[in-house]
Motif scaffolding. Sequence first.
Motif, PDB file in Angstrom:
ATOM      1  N   PHE A  92      -3.404 -10.018  -6.366  1.00  0.00           N
ATOM      2  CA  PHE A  92      -3.481 -10.643  -5.039  1.00  0.00           C
ATOM      3  C   PHE A  92      -4.885 -10.491  -4.448  1.00  0.00           C
ATOM      4  CE2 PHE A  92      -3.231 -10.412  -0.411  1.00  0.00           C
ATOM      5  CZ  PHE A  92      -2.639 -11.629  -0.126  1.00  0.00           C
ATOM      6  N   ASN A  93      -5.539  -9.404  -4.827  1.00  0.00           N
ATOM      7  CA  ASN A  93      -6.858  -9.092  -4.257  1.00  0.00           C
ATOM      8  C   ASN A  93      -7.965  -9.935  -4.906  1.00  0.00           C
ATOM      9  OD1 ASN A  93      -8.860  -7.890  -2.793  1.00  0.00           O
ATOM     10  ND2 ASN A  93      -8.492  -5.812  -3.524  1.00  0.00           N
ATOM     11  N   THR A  94      -7.685 -11.204  -5.169  1.00  0.00           N
ATOM     12  CA  THR A  94      -8.684 -12.153  -5.685  1.00  0.00           C
ATOM     13  C   THR A  94      -8.430 -13.465  -4.950  1.00  0.00           C
ATOM     14  OG1 THR A  94      -7.177 -12.987  -7.386  1.00  0.00           O
ATOM     15  CG2 THR A  94      -8.616 -11.148  -8.024  1.00  0.00           C
ATOM     16  N   GLY A  96       1.674  -2.170   6.502  1.00  0.00           N
ATOM     17  CA  GLY A  96       0.852  -1.397   5.578  1.00  0.00           C
ATOM     18  C   GLY A  96      -0.396  -0.885   6.258  1.00  0.00           C
ATOM     19  N   GLY A  97      -1.406  -0.591   5.466  1.00  0.00           N
ATOM     20  CA  GLY A  97      -2.667  -0.067   5.989  1.00  0.00           C
ATOM     21  C   GLY A  97      -3.744  -1.131   6.039  1.00  0.00           C
ATOM     22  N   ASP A  98      -4.993  -0.702   6.188  1.00  0.00           N
ATOM     23  CA  ASP A  98      -6.045  -1.708   6.402  1.00  0.00           C
ATOM     24  C   ASP A  98      -6.305  -2.574   5.174  1.00  0.00           C
ATOM     25  OD1 ASP A  98      -7.243   0.377   5.121  1.00  0.00           O
ATOM     26  OD2 ASP A  98      -8.799   0.716   6.627  1.00  0.00           O
ATOM     27  N   GLY A  99      -6.086  -2.042   3.965  1.00  0.00           N
ATOM     28  CA  GLY A  99      -6.193  -2.884   2.760  1.00  0.00           C
ATOM     29  C   GLY A  99      -5.200  -4.033   2.843  1.00  0.00           C
ATOM     30  N   SER A 100      -3.985  -3.699   3.218  1.00  0.00           N
ATOM     31  CA  SER A 100      -2.936  -4.725   3.350  1.00  0.00           C
ATOM     32  C   SER A 100      -3.300  -5.736   4.434  1.00  0.00           C
ATOM     33  CB  SER A 100      -1.608  -4.066   3.699  1.00  0.00           C
ATOM     34  OG  SER A 100      -1.289  -3.114   2.716  1.00  0.00           O
ATOM     35  N   PHE A 101      -3.977  -5.279   5.488  1.00  0.00           N
ATOM     36  CA  PHE A 101      -4.370  -6.203   6.571  1.00  0.00           C
ATOM     37  C   PHE A 101      -5.455  -7.170   6.098  1.00  0.00           C
ATOM     38  CE2 PHE A 101      -3.166  -2.851  10.007  1.00  0.00           C
ATOM     39  CZ  PHE A 101      -1.839  -3.018   9.669  1.00  0.00           C
ATOM     40  N   ARG A 102      -6.335  -6.704   5.197  1.00  0.00           N
ATOM     41  CA  ARG A 102      -7.348  -7.621   4.645  1.00  0.00           C
ATOM     42  C   ARG A 102      -6.641  -8.729   3.876  1.00  0.00           C
ATOM     43  NH1 ARG A 102     -10.054  -2.675   4.118  1.00  0.00           N
ATOM     44  NH2 ARG A 102     -11.617  -2.626   5.755  1.00  0.00           N
ATOM     45  N   GLY A 103      -5.596  -8.337   3.150  1.00  0.00           N
ATOM     46  CA  GLY A 103      -4.794  -9.337   2.441  1.00  0.00           C
ATOM     47  C   GLY A 103      -4.128 -10.297   3.418  1.00  0.00           C
ATOM     48  N   ALA A 104      -3.625  -9.767   4.525  1.00  0.00           N
ATOM     49  CA  ALA A 104      -2.945 -10.600   5.532  1.00  0.00           C
ATOM     50  C   ALA A 104      -3.932 -11.586   6.157  1.00  0.00           C
ATOM     51  CB  ALA A 104      -2.332  -9.703   6.605  1.00  0.00           C
ATOM     52  N   ARG A 105      -5.146 -11.109   6.390  1.00  0.00           N
ATOM     53  CA  ARG A 105      -6.194 -11.990   6.937  1.00  0.00           C
ATOM     54  C   ARG A 105      -6.483 -13.135   5.946  1.00  0.00           C
ATOM     55  NH1 ARG A 105     -11.563  -9.106   6.234  1.00  0.00           N
ATOM     56  NH2 ARG A 105     -10.939  -9.668   4.140  1.00  0.00           N
ATOM     57  N   ASP A 106      -6.600 -12.783   4.661  1.00  0.00           N
ATOM     58  CA  ASP A 106      -6.921 -13.799   3.646  1.00  0.00           C
ATOM     59  C   ASP A 106      -5.781 -14.809   3.501  1.00  0.00           C
ATOM     60  OD1 ASP A 106      -9.155 -12.301   3.365  1.00  0.00           O
ATOM     61  OD2 ASP A 106      -8.731 -11.578   1.333  1.00  0.00           O
ATOM     62  N   LEU A 107      -4.553 -14.300   3.554  1.00  0.00           N
ATOM     63  CA  LEU A 107      -3.395 -15.196   3.412  1.00  0.00           C
ATOM     64  C   LEU A 107      -3.296 -16.129   4.619  1.00  0.00           C
ATOM     65  CD1 LEU A 107      -1.057 -15.784   1.469  1.00  0.00           C
ATOM     66  CD2 LEU A 107       0.291 -14.038   2.636  1.00  0.00           C
ATOM     67  N   GLY A 136       0.838  -1.207   0.000  1.00  0.00           N
ATOM     68  CA  GLY A 136       0.000   0.000   0.000  1.00  0.00           C
ATOM     69  C   GLY A 136       0.867   1.249   0.000  1.00  0.00           C
ATOM     70  N   GLY A 137       0.351   2.347   0.561  1.00  0.00           N
ATOM     71  CA  GLY A 137       1.110   3.599   0.576  1.00  0.00           C
ATOM     72  C   GLY A 137       2.314   3.511   1.497  1.00  0.00           C
ATOM     73  N   ASP A 138       3.438   4.075   1.086  1.00  0.00           N
ATOM     74  CA  ASP A 138       4.618   4.013   1.960  1.00  0.00           C
ATOM     75  C   ASP A 138       4.489   5.049   3.080  1.00  0.00           C
ATOM     76  OD1 ASP A 138       5.004   6.281   0.435  1.00  0.00           O
ATOM     77  OD2 ASP A 138       7.155   5.978   0.192  1.00  0.00           O
ATOM     78  N   GLY A 187      -4.521  12.263   4.548  1.00  0.00           N
ATOM     79  CA  GLY A 187      -5.243  11.561   5.613  1.00  0.00           C
ATOM     80  C   GLY A 187      -6.383  10.691   5.111  1.00  0.00           C
ATOM     81  N   ARG A 188      -6.563  10.648   3.800  1.00  0.00           N
ATOM     82  CA  ARG A 188      -7.707   9.921   3.219  1.00  0.00           C
ATOM     83  C   ARG A 188      -9.000  10.298   3.943  1.00  0.00           C
ATOM     84  NH1 ARG A 188      -6.290   4.084   0.670  1.00  0.00           N
ATOM     85  NH2 ARG A 188      -5.279   3.465   2.590  1.00  0.00           N
ATOM     86  N   ARG A 189      -9.741   9.336   4.483  1.00  0.00           N
ATOM     87  CA  ARG A 189     -11.016   9.682   5.133  1.00  0.00           C
ATOM     88  C   ARG A 189     -10.823  10.063   6.611  1.00  0.00           C
ATOM     89  NH1 ARG A 189     -14.562  11.752   2.741  1.00  0.00           N
ATOM     90  NH2 ARG A 189     -16.054  11.187   4.361  1.00  0.00           N
ATOM     91  N   ALA A 220       3.834  -1.689  -3.277  1.00  0.00           N
ATOM     92  CA  ALA A 220       2.979  -1.700  -4.471  1.00  0.00           C
ATOM     93  C   ALA A 220       1.557  -2.000  -4.053  1.00  0.00           C
ATOM     94  CB  ALA A 220       3.469  -2.773  -5.447  1.00  0.00           C
ATOM     95  N   ARG A 221       0.642  -1.787  -4.991  1.00  0.00           N
ATOM     96  CA  ARG A 221      -0.732  -2.273  -4.822  1.00  0.00           C
ATOM     97  C   ARG A 221      -0.867  -3.423  -5.823  1.00  0.00           C
ATOM     98  NH1 ARG A 221      -1.609   3.374  -3.239  1.00  0.00           N
ATOM     99  NH2 ARG A 221      -2.240   3.150  -1.075  1.00  0.00           N
ATOM    100  N   SER A 222      -1.514  -4.470  -5.410  1.00  0.00           N
ATOM    101  CA  SER A 222      -1.557  -5.670  -6.245  1.00  0.00           C
ATOM    102  C   SER A 222      -2.993  -6.120  -6.508  1.00  0.00           C
ATOM    103  CB  SER A 222      -0.779  -6.799  -5.554  1.00  0.00           C
ATOM    104  OG  SER A 222      -0.981  -8.015  -6.246  1.00  0.00           O
ATOM    105  N   PRO A 223      -3.556  -5.740  -7.650  1.00  0.00           N
ATOM    106  CA  PRO A 223      -4.919  -6.185  -7.972  1.00  0.00           C
ATOM    107  C   PRO A 223      -5.009  -7.716  -8.076  1.00  0.00           C
ATOM    108  CG  PRO A 223      -4.191  -4.431  -9.465  1.00  0.00           C
ATOM    109  CD  PRO A 223      -2.995  -4.848  -8.669  1.00  0.00           C
TER     110      PRO A 223
END
Length: 322
Positions: free
Chosen positions: A78-80, A103-114, A12-14, A172-174, A73-76
Motif C-alpha cells: 500500500f505504501n507505494t 492507527g498512528g501517523d504512518g497510517s494517517f499518511r496512507g489515509a491522506r494518500d487514499l 499499524g501497531g494495535d 513509546g517509540r521516539r 497489519a503493516r502493508s508495504p
Amino acid sequence: MNTKTIAVLTSGGDAPGMNAAIRAVVRTALADGLRVLGIRRGYNGLLNGDVIDMNLRSVSDIIHHGGTMLYTARSPEFNTPAGVKKAANMCRNLGIDGVVVIGGDGSFRGARDLTGEGIPCVGVPGTIDNDIACTEYTIGYDTAMNTAMEMVDRLRDTTESHDRCSVVEVMGRRCGDLALNTGIAVGATTILVPEVEFDFERDVVNRMRSTQRTGKRHFIIVVAEGVGGVSELSAKIQDETGIESRATILGHVQRGGSPTMRDRVLGSLMGNHAANLLKEGIGNRVVAIRANKVVDFDITEALNQKRVFDEERYRIAHKISI
Ligand code: ADP
C-alpha cells in the motif's frame, strides 16, 4: 457527496481501545442509515478485498477487549503510489464512499494518500505511544501507562527486597510521554527520555548517590524506548556505583489488556466523530482531543504539527523523586 457506505480499518501497531472506536464507528453509521464494512488487517485487507459486512451485533462484546477485532497489519504494498491507486479502485468496486483509519501517523499518511485518490478518509489516533502532535491523548495510551505502572510496581517489590536498582524500558517509540508519566507514578529516581539530553554522571549516578545519602536503598530508573540500551545502562550503573542492578524491557505486555475506562470513552467519542464527518462527505481529517473536546484537523496540517514535550512536568518529576 451522497455517502451510502463507509468502511473502517485498523492499521499499524494495535492499541487497547481500538475496539471501542470500531464499535462507535459502526453503530453511529448504522444509526444514520449507512452501510458499514469492516476491512481486516489494515491496508493489506483493502488491497485483497478482505472485508466483512458489519451490523449492530458484529461489534457486541468487544468494548472491554484489547487488540482489534479487525486485526491489524503493516502493508508495504500500500505504501507505494501504485498500491494506493489499487486500494482506491478496490474501494470503488466495493462501493466504499469513505474510510475511517484507526492507527498512528504512518497510517494517517496512507489515509491522506487514499483521500488524494478520491476516497475520503478520516484518521482516528490509536497508538499507545501518544506520539501524535495534534491530540493530547491517543487511544491506548492510558491503558499502556497503567500497565507499565503496575509492572514497575511489581519490579519495585523485588528491587526493594534486594536493595537493587531496576532499569526499566517502557515503550513509546521516539516519544517520552509514556516514560515520563510512568516514572512519576512509580516514583522513579531518574527518567530518561529522547526529548531531553542527559548526562550519565549527573542525571543517573549523582542522583542515585544523593538519594542514597539520605537513606534510599533501592532505585527505579525508567528509560523510554527511544533512549533504549537498558542492559548496557544497568551494567554501567552497577560498575560505577557498586549497587546491584537489573535491566527489564517491559515490551509488548504494554500493548495488550483490557482498555481503561478513559480509553474506552475516548475511542467511543472519536469513532463517533469520525463516522459523523464521513457521513457529511468530509475526508482528509484527523480526529483529536483538545481540552476534553473532540475536534478534527486537516491530515496534512496534523502530520506537520510538532509534538511539544512537557519539560515542566519532567522537571517536577525529578524535583519530587529525590
Ligand atoms: P502507525 O500507523 O502505527 O504509525 P506504520 O508507520 O507502520 O504504523 O504505518 C502503517 C501502514 O500505513 C504502513 O504499513 C503503510 O501501509 C501505511 N503507510 C505508512 N507510511 C506511509 C506513507 N508515507 N504513505 C502511504 N502509506 C503509508
